[in-house]
Motif scaffolding. Sequence first.
Motif, PDB file in Angstrom:
ATOM      1  N   THR A  61     -23.889  33.213  55.558  1.00  0.00           N
ATOM      2  CA  THR A  61     -24.216  31.777  55.443  1.00  0.00           C
ATOM      3  C   THR A  61     -25.683  31.543  55.086  1.00  0.00           C
ATOM      4  OG1 THR A  61     -24.775  31.288  57.765  1.00  0.00           O
ATOM      5  CG2 THR A  61     -22.435  31.213  57.153  1.00  0.00           C
ATOM      6  N   ASP A  62     -26.518  32.599  55.061  1.00  0.00           N
ATOM      7  CA  ASP A  62     -27.881  32.437  54.551  1.00  0.00           C
ATOM      8  C   ASP A  62     -27.826  32.221  53.043  1.00  0.00           C
ATOM      9  OD1 ASP A  62     -29.248  32.631  56.931  1.00  0.00           O
ATOM     10  OD2 ASP A  62     -29.573  34.793  56.781  1.00  0.00           O
ATOM     11  N   ASN A  63     -28.916  31.708  52.485  1.00  0.00           N
ATOM     12  CA  ASN A  63     -29.053  31.565  51.044  1.00  0.00           C
ATOM     13  C   ASN A  63     -30.307  32.289  50.582  1.00  0.00           C
ATOM     14  OD1 ASN A  63     -27.248  29.171  51.785  1.00  0.00           O
ATOM     15  ND2 ASN A  63     -27.227  29.080  49.551  1.00  0.00           N
ATOM     16  N   LEU A  64     -30.170  33.107  49.548  1.00  0.00           N
ATOM     17  CA  LEU A  64     -31.283  33.893  49.041  1.00  0.00           C
ATOM     18  C   LEU A  64     -31.659  33.450  47.634  1.00  0.00           C
ATOM     19  CD1 LEU A  64     -30.175  37.503  50.109  1.00  0.00           C
ATOM     20  CD2 LEU A  64     -31.768  35.978  51.299  1.00  0.00           C
ATOM     21  N   PHE A  65     -32.941  33.288  47.428  1.00  0.00           N
ATOM     22  CA  PHE A  65     -33.451  33.067  46.075  1.00  0.00           C
ATOM     23  C   PHE A  65     -33.909  34.419  45.528  1.00  0.00           C
ATOM     24  CE2 PHE A  65     -37.041  32.476  43.208  1.00  0.00           C
ATOM     25  CZ  PHE A  65     -36.447  31.679  42.234  1.00  0.00           C
ATOM     26  N   SER A 100     -29.843  29.451  44.320  1.00  0.00           N
ATOM     27  CA  SER A 100     -29.846  30.549  45.291  1.00  0.00           C
ATOM     28  C   SER A 100     -28.470  31.193  45.346  1.00  0.00           C
ATOM     29  CB  SER A 100     -30.262  30.047  46.675  1.00  0.00           C
ATOM     30  OG  SER A 100     -29.298  29.139  47.178  1.00  0.00           O
ATOM     31  N   TYR A 101     -28.432  32.367  45.962  1.00  0.00           N
ATOM     32  CA  TYR A 101     -27.186  33.095  46.133  1.00  0.00           C
ATOM     33  C   TYR A 101     -26.756  33.014  47.597  1.00  0.00           C
ATOM     34  CZ  TYR A 101     -28.305  35.218  41.601  1.00  0.00           C
ATOM     35  OH  TYR A 101     -28.602  35.422  40.280  1.00  0.00           O
ATOM     36  N   PRO A 102     -25.578  32.455  47.880  1.00  0.00           N
ATOM     37  CA  PRO A 102     -25.115  32.408  49.267  1.00  0.00           C
ATOM     38  C   PRO A 102     -24.662  33.782  49.732  1.00  0.00           C
ATOM     39  CG  PRO A 102     -23.440  31.515  47.809  1.00  0.00           C
ATOM     40  CD  PRO A 102     -24.641  31.788  46.949  1.00  0.00           C
ATOM     41  N   VAL A 103     -24.977  34.093  50.984  1.00  0.00           N
ATOM     42  CA  VAL A 103     -24.495  35.342  51.572  1.00  0.00           C
ATOM     43  C   VAL A 103     -23.071  35.095  52.061  1.00  0.00           C
ATOM     44  CG1 VAL A 103     -24.894  37.134  53.295  1.00  0.00           C
ATOM     45  CG2 VAL A 103     -26.842  35.969  52.236  1.00  0.00           C
ATOM     46  N   LEU A 104     -22.124  35.802  51.489  1.00  0.00           N
ATOM     47  CA  LEU A 104     -20.713  35.596  51.789  1.00  0.00           C
ATOM     48  C   LEU A 104     -20.356  36.166  53.158  1.00  0.00           C
ATOM     49  CD1 LEU A 104     -19.339  36.613  48.278  1.00  0.00           C
ATOM     50  CD2 LEU A 104     -19.982  34.328  49.080  1.00  0.00           C
ATOM     51  N   ILE A 109     -23.944  39.306  48.376  1.00  0.00           N
ATOM     52  CA  ILE A 109     -24.197  38.238  47.407  1.00  0.00           C
ATOM     53  C   ILE A 109     -23.593  38.687  46.082  1.00  0.00           C
ATOM     54  CG2 ILE A 109     -26.281  37.372  48.526  1.00  0.00           C
ATOM     55  CD1 ILE A 109     -27.917  38.895  46.424  1.00  0.00           C
ATOM     56  N   ARG A 110     -23.186  37.733  45.284  1.00  0.00           N
ATOM     57  CA  ARG A 110     -22.551  38.040  44.003  1.00  0.00           C
ATOM     58  C   ARG A 110     -23.489  37.633  42.872  1.00  0.00           C
ATOM     59  NH1 ARG A 110     -18.165  35.459  44.799  1.00  0.00           N
ATOM     60  NH2 ARG A 110     -16.967  37.206  45.672  1.00  0.00           N
ATOM     61  N   PRO A 118     -24.570  44.345  48.806  1.00  0.00           N
ATOM     62  CA  PRO A 118     -24.614  44.169  50.272  1.00  0.00           C
ATOM     63  C   PRO A 118     -26.023  43.807  50.737  1.00  0.00           C
ATOM     64  CG  PRO A 118     -24.547  46.502  49.716  1.00  0.00           C
ATOM     65  CD  PRO A 118     -24.376  45.755  48.426  1.00  0.00           C
ATOM     66  N   VAL A 119     -26.119  42.727  51.509  1.00  0.00           N
ATOM     67  CA  VAL A 119     -27.432  42.268  51.978  1.00  0.00           C
ATOM     68  C   VAL A 119     -27.470  41.987  53.471  1.00  0.00           C
ATOM     69  CG1 VAL A 119     -28.065  41.284  49.738  1.00  0.00           C
ATOM     70  CG2 VAL A 119     -26.879  39.853  51.427  1.00  0.00           C
TER      71      VAL A 119
END
Length: 264
Positions: A61-65, A100-104, A109-110, A118-119
Amino acid sequence: MTKMNNKLLNCSISVSCFSITLLFLVTSCVTNRKTTYLQGGDAAADSTVTVTDPAYRVQPTDNLFVRVITPEPKWASMFNLMSENVTSIASSEQSANLISYPVLASGNIRMPFIGEIPVAGKTLPEISATIEAALADFITDFDVTVSLVNNYVSLLGDVSNPGRYPIYKEQMNIFQALAMAGDMGDYSDRHRVQVIRRTPGGTVVREFDLTRRSIIDSEFFYVMPNDVIYARPMKGKFFKMNAFPFSVVLSTITTFLLILNYVR
């Protein structure tokens, strides 16, 4: 006999008034010991857990830029769509989701072309290294930067300016976070501050003591993204000096005594 009874009555009333006033003064008293941070104490007496790695580890549920810096236009345009609007991350969650890329739930992240990476459970530098390894087969000259989009801490309860504030630097400590909210109030219980923290095992509620120096070596010294910090009010805050209408009470008592003397 009547005069004696009146004297006893007046004496009883005076003692009662004095006792009530003294009670309010005692309950509203806040000493330096209650409001001073980092007073010391035996670290072994604290229930906090000593940690050596305060770095945040990414969770679902985190979001990565993610920004890929490369002189090759093809790859730059593919991975850096809308990256020129990165400054809007702090001001708009809606725009942050677009760049940003959501952490699934899977912890990945895709990313375009290279697929899922994998993050979850990794720090931001570790994620940068993982993405660089995945890109090495396609790009020869590049650099990767990764940052967390949902990077906020919420401060509630007896603080000067409760609200949600951005974590503007890595390893922001609890005192820097409180400073953004204008510090804790005079009647805030510094011995029993609570934090609601999201962990890989679920959301937990912990309590810690800001008056002890051992907080510096504990898991609570550094705030984490999405932390909710609650400053509890002290018991007896209801009777604090600047809130209780002492002038009205004293005026009423004085009026009552005057009427009593006049009737007598």
